[in-house]
Design a protein around this motif. Structure first.
Motif, PDB file in Angstrom:
ATOM      1  N   LEU A   1     120.095 108.271  33.414  1.00 20.03           N
ATOM      2  CA  LEU A   1     121.380 108.364  34.029  1.00 20.03           C
ATOM      3  C   LEU A   1     120.582 109.180  35.321  1.00 20.03           C
ATOM      4  CD1 LEU A   1     123.833 109.204  31.649  1.00 20.03           C
ATOM      5  CD2 LEU A   1     123.631 106.863  32.905  1.00 20.03           C
ATOM      6  N   THR A   2     120.869 108.658  36.672  1.00 18.25           N
ATOM      7  CA  THR A   2     120.155 109.423  37.844  1.00 18.25           C
ATOM      8  C   THR A   2     121.477 110.229  38.513  1.00 18.25           C
ATOM      9  OG1 THR A   2     120.476 107.285  39.205  1.00 18.25           O
ATOM     10  CG2 THR A   2     118.379 107.922  38.009  1.00 18.25           C
TER      11      THR A   2
ATOM     12  N   LEU B   1     106.155 112.248  42.401  1.00 17.89           N
ATOM     13  CA  LEU B   1     107.021 113.233  43.422  1.00 17.89           C
ATOM     14  C   LEU B   1     108.173 112.278  44.465  1.00 17.89           C
ATOM     15  CD1 LEU B   1     103.934 115.270  44.858  1.00 17.89           C
ATOM     16  CD2 LEU B   1     105.809 116.144  43.308  1.00 17.89           C
ATOM     17  N   GLY B   2     109.272 112.902  44.546  1.00 12.09           N
ATOM     18  CA  GLY B   2     110.362 112.244  45.413  1.00 12.09           C
ATOM     19  C   GLY B   2     111.261 111.135  44.400  1.00 12.09           C
TER      20      GLY B   2
ATOM     21  N   ILE C   1     120.655 116.022  28.425  1.00 11.09           N
ATOM     22  CA  ILE C   1     121.086 116.505  29.518  1.00 11.09           C
ATOM     23  C   ILE C   1     120.178 117.465  30.312  1.00 11.09           C
ATOM     24  CG2 ILE C   1     123.154 117.664  30.795  1.00 11.09           C
ATOM     25  CD1 ILE C   1     124.925 116.857  28.509  1.00 11.09           C
ATOM     26  N   GLY C   2     119.433 116.981  31.114  1.00 15.46           N
ATOM     27  CA  GLY C   2     118.323 117.637  32.007  1.00 15.46           C
ATOM     28  C   GLY C   2     116.658 116.877  31.786  1.00 15.46           C
ATOM     29  N   ALA C   3     116.290 116.797  32.707  1.00 18.19           N
ATOM     30  CA  ALA C   3     114.953 115.976  32.777  1.00 18.19           C
ATOM     31  C   ALA C   3     113.975 117.115  33.163  1.00 18.19           C
ATOM     32  CB  ALA C   3     114.747 114.802  33.145  1.00 18.19           C
ATOM     33  N   GLY C   4     114.047 118.401  33.073  1.00 21.94           N
ATOM     34  CA  GLY C   4     113.072 119.225  33.898  1.00 21.94           C
ATOM     35  C   GLY C   4     112.259 119.932  32.593  1.00 21.94           C
TER      36      GLY C   4
ATOM     37  N   ASN D   1     115.515 114.968  41.970  1.00 20.30           N
ATOM     38  CA  ASN D   1     114.149 114.173  42.245  1.00 20.30           C
ATOM     39  C   ASN D   1     113.029 115.081  41.796  1.00 20.30           C
ATOM     40  OD1 ASN D   1     115.337 111.900  42.977  1.00 20.30           O
ATOM     41  ND2 ASN D   1     115.509 112.440  45.301  1.00 20.30           N
ATOM     42  N   VAL D   2     111.833 114.556  41.613  1.00 21.31           N
ATOM     43  CA  VAL D   2     110.869 115.180  40.993  1.00 21.31           C
ATOM     44  C   VAL D   2     110.087 116.142  42.576  1.00 21.31           C
ATOM     45  CG1 VAL D   2     108.441 115.240  40.306  1.00 21.31           C
ATOM     46  CG2 VAL D   2     110.048 113.593  39.263  1.00 21.31           C
ATOM     47  N   ASP D   3     110.130 117.291  42.248  1.00 19.65           N
ATOM     48  CA  ASP D   3     109.323 118.058  43.385  1.00 19.65           C
ATOM     49  C   ASP D   3     108.040 118.563  43.023  1.00 19.65           C
ATOM     50  OD1 ASP D   3     110.153 119.657  46.176  1.00 19.65           O
ATOM     51  OD2 ASP D   3     109.575 121.164  44.512  1.00 19.65           O
TER      52      ASP D   3
END
Length: 238
Positions: A107-108, A83-84, A38-41, A66-68
């Motif tokens: 899962l987005t 990005l994005g 849970i979390g893709a950061g 989304n990727v920043d």
């Protein structure tokens, strides 16, 4: 049905297969297992890469962001070209590129309280790679109700802490009985980019140990570290 290893997989996992106390039986258990991240950061990046590389058979990774550009200093599973894009999609692509022998479900969306229990019940181990206090306590409560094992992790600036929680061991509410502490800081402070890498790698290790039965889990203990002094300490919770 047990997973049958192809010649390519036997080569891919040869270093695991040669490990004393690990070998083919442990690799088989990884192949037959499922993990929910849970979390893709920052934390989810190293967890996802190492679990994919290790051969966990099915990995679900969930994230509604989304990727920043500011993510790329620490969230190493994403690239400038992403990005994005949804983080879950970006992460899943990298995991499949690293190991096409496994199955990855992106899962987005952010996991809601209504859907977390059915999702948890279909996986063998849960990784809390979120960055919000509310999310962490939601995961803890849901895993407790479903009697599922999970890895808790949190970072701040130059520090991190983690523990592995089983149905019969100390929980997040034992560590923070007052519940989630919300911050009113208008802007995030840190962390140094390598901090989630260190912690996420430990979380991935705990998942592998739990799924294979190899080693001693980080239960009833909180592992803390400060990279400025490079000191690691363990606090017993029971």
């Amino acid at each position: 049905m047990a997973h049958e290893f192809s010649p390519e997989e036997l080569s891919r996992y040869s270093r695991h297969l040669s490990l004393p106390g690990f070998g083919r039986d442990a690799q088989q258990r990884l192949a037959d297992s499922s993990v929910l991240i849970i979390g893709a950061g920052g934390l989810g990046s190293p967890v996802a890469l190492y679990l994919a590389a290790s051969g966990v058979g099915h990995i679900t990774i969930a994230d509604g962001d989304n990727v920043d550009l500011s993510n790329l200093q620490r969230q190493i599973i994403h690239a400038t070209a992403d990005l994005g894009r949804p983080k879950a999609i970006s992460a899943a692509e990298k995991m499949m590129a690293l190991n096409p022998e496994i199955r990855v479900t992106p899962l987005t969306r952010f996991i809601s309280e209504d859907e977390i229990e059915p999702l948890i019940l279909t996986h063998d181990f849960i990784i809390d790679a979120t960055d919000s206090p509310e999310g962490k306590f939601m995961i803890d409560a849901a895993c407790n109700r479903c009697e599922k094992a999970y890895s808790h992790g949190a970072i701040f600036q130059y520090e991190g802490h983690t523990m592995t929680i089983l149905p019969s061991t100390a929980r997040l509410t034992d560590l923070f009985p007052e519940g989630p502490v919300l911050s009113d800081r208008p802007q995030p402070v840190g962390p140094l980019g390598v901090v989630p890498g260190i912690l996420g790698t430990i979380q991935a290790t705990e998942a592998i140990k739990y799924l294979t039965g190899v080693g001693e889990l980080l239960t009833d203990r909180l592992l803390r570290f400060d990279i400025l002094t490079m000191q690691f300490s363990t606090i017993r919770l029971r």
